[in-house]
Design a protein around this motif. Structure first.
Motif, PDB file in Angstrom:
ATOM      1  N   HIS A 509       0.838  -1.211   0.000  1.00  0.00           N
ATOM      2  CA  HIS A 509       0.000   0.000   0.000  1.00  0.00           C
ATOM      3  C   HIS A 509       0.866   1.251   0.000  1.00  0.00           C
ATOM      4  O   HIS A 509       0.685   2.168  -0.823  1.00  0.00           O
ATOM      5  CB  HIS A 509      -0.922  -0.029   1.220  1.00  0.00           C
ATOM      6  CG  HIS A 509      -1.754   1.202   1.391  1.00  0.00           C
ATOM      7  ND1 HIS A 509      -1.298   2.339   2.056  1.00  0.00           N
ATOM      8  CD2 HIS A 509      -3.012   1.508   0.958  1.00  0.00           C
ATOM      9  CE1 HIS A 509      -2.230   3.266   2.040  1.00  0.00           C
ATOM     10  NE2 HIS A 509      -3.287   2.793   1.378  1.00  0.00           N
ATOM     11  N   ASP A 510       1.830   1.316   0.923  1.00  0.00           N
ATOM     12  CA  ASP A 510       2.654   2.530   1.051  1.00  0.00           C
ATOM     13  C   ASP A 510       3.565   2.714  -0.167  1.00  0.00           C
ATOM     14  O   ASP A 510       3.798   3.847  -0.621  1.00  0.00           O
ATOM     15  CB  ASP A 510       3.500   2.458   2.325  1.00  0.00           C
ATOM     16  CG  ASP A 510       2.641   2.543   3.589  1.00  0.00           C
ATOM     17  OD1 ASP A 510       1.429   2.833   3.463  1.00  0.00           O
ATOM     18  OD2 ASP A 510       3.173   2.298   4.681  1.00  0.00           O
ATOM     19  N   THR A 511       4.068   1.610  -0.696  1.00  0.00           N
ATOM     20  CA  THR A 511       4.927   1.705  -1.881  1.00  0.00           C
ATOM     21  C   THR A 511       4.155   2.244  -3.074  1.00  0.00           C
ATOM     22  O   THR A 511       4.648   3.119  -3.805  1.00  0.00           O
ATOM     23  CB  THR A 511       5.525   0.329  -2.223  1.00  0.00           C
ATOM     24  OG1 THR A 511       6.297  -0.139  -1.122  1.00  0.00           O
ATOM     25  CG2 THR A 511       6.417   0.420  -3.458  1.00  0.00           C
ATOM     26  N   LEU A 512       2.945   1.727  -3.268  1.00  0.00           N
ATOM     27  CA  LEU A 512       2.131   2.191  -4.398  1.00  0.00           C
ATOM     28  C   LEU A 512       1.802   3.665  -4.275  1.00  0.00           C
ATOM     29  O   LEU A 512       1.821   4.402  -5.279  1.00  0.00           O
ATOM     30  CB  LEU A 512       0.848   1.360  -4.501  1.00  0.00           C
ATOM     31  CG  LEU A 512       1.034  -0.108  -4.909  1.00  0.00           C
ATOM     32  CD1 LEU A 512      -0.309  -0.834  -4.920  1.00  0.00           C
ATOM     33  CD2 LEU A 512       1.699  -0.215  -6.278  1.00  0.00           C
ATOM     34  N   TYR A 513       1.515   4.142  -3.079  1.00  0.00           N
ATOM     35  CA  TYR A 513       1.203   5.563  -2.913  1.00  0.00           C
ATOM     36  C   TYR A 513       2.436   6.441  -3.132  1.00  0.00           C
ATOM     37  O   TYR A 513       2.331   7.553  -3.658  1.00  0.00           O
ATOM     38  CB  TYR A 513       0.568   5.826  -1.539  1.00  0.00           C
ATOM     39  CG  TYR A 513      -0.948   5.830  -1.632  1.00  0.00           C
ATOM     40  CD1 TYR A 513      -1.635   6.983  -2.010  1.00  0.00           C
ATOM     41  CD2 TYR A 513      -1.683   4.681  -1.387  1.00  0.00           C
ATOM     42  CE1 TYR A 513      -3.017   6.986  -2.131  1.00  0.00           C
ATOM     43  CE2 TYR A 513      -3.069   4.669  -1.498  1.00  0.00           C
ATOM     44  CZ  TYR A 513      -3.730   5.826  -1.871  1.00  0.00           C
ATOM     45  OH  TYR A 513      -5.099   5.831  -1.997  1.00  0.00           O
TER      46      TYR A 513
END
Length: 634
Positions: A509-513
């Motif tokens: 999730h954090d990587t994609l954002y």
């Protein structure tokens, strides 16, 4: 009315049952209001001069004479206005009485259209008073005019040939084969429906579905105006439902809370859509119609009264947003799975950069392998070069770890230097310097795919292909391009959708954002102080504008000036008119110059109504001249 836009109004005046003179006054107020707003077509409810609920009073000569006198008064009043008005009243023709729509314009009665299908069930008992107008064709004498009478009438504007109106009445829309279908095939671009639809629970949604569907099937504008306030409530309440639809979409509607709505219908677009549709090829069953000409003033509507989506490729919010993103993702996965199975691939190779496009490709590939239980390993290759930053490389590594992909790091710096030396390059940061990196990465990915018995899955998106912002035989090439039908603005939302659907996987999730918040860049120029030095949107301009241009250029074939006017309204406050105009020029030039790249792109799935495949939706010579398109903007 520039660009084919016609302003249309639907109104439901409050009526007094059997008070024809009073009802005429209220109708005339709406004619005046509509004309003051530039409305060219006003559609009023069924039997609005008398009221729909007159019952056996329809057999009274007194009422019928009063209705005819009221129509004469409305015709005289209309002389000072430019609005074509369709008004409902009972009309005597021969020895029968018909439920009709009268077309009034500039002091003239143009024609009278009788209702074809007469309901006589449940709460409706129209056959007690009215005859069916199906197949009736002739002339009628009414209100001092001798005019065409029948369901075969199309009213056509002399100044705007795409402004052609056909009419049907209430029940006509609810039958299996509505008259509007044959009217549309015969040339009517806008269908008017004068209605008296009852207000019962659940019916409004079904009515909306019918109007939406019929406008789509007919590739037409569809105006629905139903009576409401003032009709007798002895046994029924009437809906007052007003709708204006265009080719399967509601532009404006109101349910009783308003008695007047407007919208600008794009008749030029509708005709262009019909031109491409085989459903509108003439055949022996096409209705023979009588064309009745009328004349009206040309006006420019600014701003347009219609929704203009800044991001036409991006689905609306809420459940529809999630549903559409899931659908696009599934199409990409299904196409890739079929190719991997057919070729018996034992691996899928993706070159990952930490940017948007390669991220979406990796997400699609990982899901396709898992969803279809493919015996295929996912190999991700990161190939840092002179322009690679720690942020993008770090995101590429984190993404691969989150998805369980086999990550291989192959730096390309030395290979690039050797190649440039071999060809006698002197070290300038030019096109050759940039493109050699893209081609080196493609060569490595292809070779590894050969070693591993697999396919290289392409990362390039539709926006890049439209602009030609891709290295020929570099990132331009792959063995299957999963993003071929996905524009850049939609790429972002698909990644956001996956991130939100995987909120429990914090690393993913954090990587994609973070990837979503990274500037778009090919990273082909050396970084400056560890930061991205080459930002795509500083070179070619904002992708949201280019995707807007792409949509209207391809989907509807709009001319540049029309696209420009739409963009100026849609992006008002975001960009100046000059910025939009200059970027539109750039888009058109690049689109024409880049067809040679699109003529040999790899296979890839179409996901929406716009696609650039040279084998399908877009076939264009690689050396077409752009001058005629640029003339308008110059």
């Amino acid at each position: 009315m520039r660009d084919g836009y016609i302003r249309i109004a639907a109104a439901a005046p409050a009526v007094e049952v059997a008070d024809c003179s009073g009802n005429a006054q209220r109708i005339m107020e709406f004619i005046k209001k509509s004309d003051s707003e530039g409305v060219k077509l006003l559609v009023l409810p069924e039997l609005c001069i008398t009221g729909y609920t007159c019952g056996d009073l329809f057999n009274q000569k007194t009422l019928l004479d009063a209705a005819e006198n009221a129509l004469a008064e409305i015709i005289r009043y209309s002389a000072g206005f430019d609005t074509l008005t369709l008004v409902g009243l009972p009309v005597r023709y021969g020895d029968r009485l018909y439920n009709c729509a009268a077309a009034v314009h500039k002091g003239r009665l143009l024609g009278v259209v009788p209702k074809s299908h007469i309901p006589n069930n449940n709460e409706f008992y129209e056959a007690r008073h009215f005859a069916s107008g199906k197949g009736v064709s002739g002339t009628v004498s009414i209100a001092g005019f001798e005019v065409p009478f029948g369901g075969d009438l199309i009213f056509e504007c002399e100044e705007v040939p795409t402004f052609r109106v056909g009419a049907e009445i209430c029940e006509d829309m609810w039958v299996p084969t509505p008259p509007s279908g044959r009217l549309a095939q015969a040339g009517a671009v806008i269908i008017a429906n004068l209605s008296a639809s009852t207000y019962v629970t659940g019916k409004d949604n079904y009515r909306t579905a019918l109007v939406t569907s019929q406008s789509g099937r007919c590739i037409s504008g569809y105006v629905f105006s139903s009576c409401g306030e003032g009709e007798s409530s002895t046994d029924l309440v009437f809906s007052g439902h007003l709708m204006i639809a265009e080719n399967g979409k509601i532009l404006s509607q109101s349910r009783r809370e308003k008695d007047y709505i407007t919208a600008d219908v794009d008749t030029a677009m509708l005709c262009a859509e019909r031109q491409k549709s085989t459903a509108f090829i003439s055949d022996s069953d096409v209705l023979e119609t009588r064309r009745i000409k009328f004349s009206c003033n040309i006006e420019h509507y600014a701003p347009l009264r219609r929704p203009i989506n800044k991001h036409p490729f991006v689905p609306s919010s809420g459940e529809r947003y999630r549903e559409r993103c899931s659908e696009v993702f599934d199409i990409q996965c299904a196409g890739l799975a079929k190719r991997l199975k057919f070729t018996h691939a034992t691996s899928a190779v993706v070159a990952v950069s930490g940017g948007l496009d390669s991220t979406l490709t990796l997400l699609v590939t990982a899901r396709a392998i898992k969803k279809y239980s493919l015996k295929c390993k996912l190999i991700a290759i990161t190939m840092p070069g002179p322009g690679t930053t720690g942020r993008t490389k770090g995101n590429a590594v984190a993404l691969c770890e989150s998805l369980g992909a086999e990550l291989r790091e192959i730096p390309i710096g030395d290979a690039v230097k050797l190649h440039l030396s071999d060809i006698g390059h002197r070290g300038e940061l030019d096109t050759a310097f940039e493109n050699v990196q893209a081609r080196e990465r493609t060569q490595i990915a292809m070779s590894i795919a050969n070693m591993e018995g697999g396919l290289v899955i392409g990362t390039g998106d539709m926006s890049e292909m439209a602009l030609g912002f891709t290295t020929y035989n570099g990132d331009h090439m792959s063995m299957y391009g999963v993003n071929a039908g996905v524009p850049k603005t939609l790429v972002r939302h698909l990644i956001k959708y996956v991130a939100d659907e995987n909120a429990e996987n914090k690393k993913l999730h954090d990587t994609l954002y973070d990837i979503l918040n990274t500037p778009v860049s090919p990273e082909l120029l050396p970084a400056k102080d560890g930061e991205i030095a080459q930002k795509t949107e500083q070179i070619v301009g904002p992708y949201e504008l280019h995707d807007f241009f792409l949509y209207y250029f391809l989907r509807y074939g709009f001319e540049p000036l029309k696209i420009l006017r739409l963009a100026i309204q849609a992006f008002d406050g975001d960009y100046t008119e000059e910025e939009i105009k200059n970027l539109l020029k750039m888009f058109i030039k690049r689109f024409f110059m880049s067809q040679y790249k699109r003529s040999c792109i790899p296979d890839g799935p179409k996901v929406g109504s716009v696609a650039l495949s040279p084998r399908g939706d877009w076939r264009m010579p690689s050396d077409a001249c752009v001058n005629e398109w640029l003339k308008q903007l110059n």
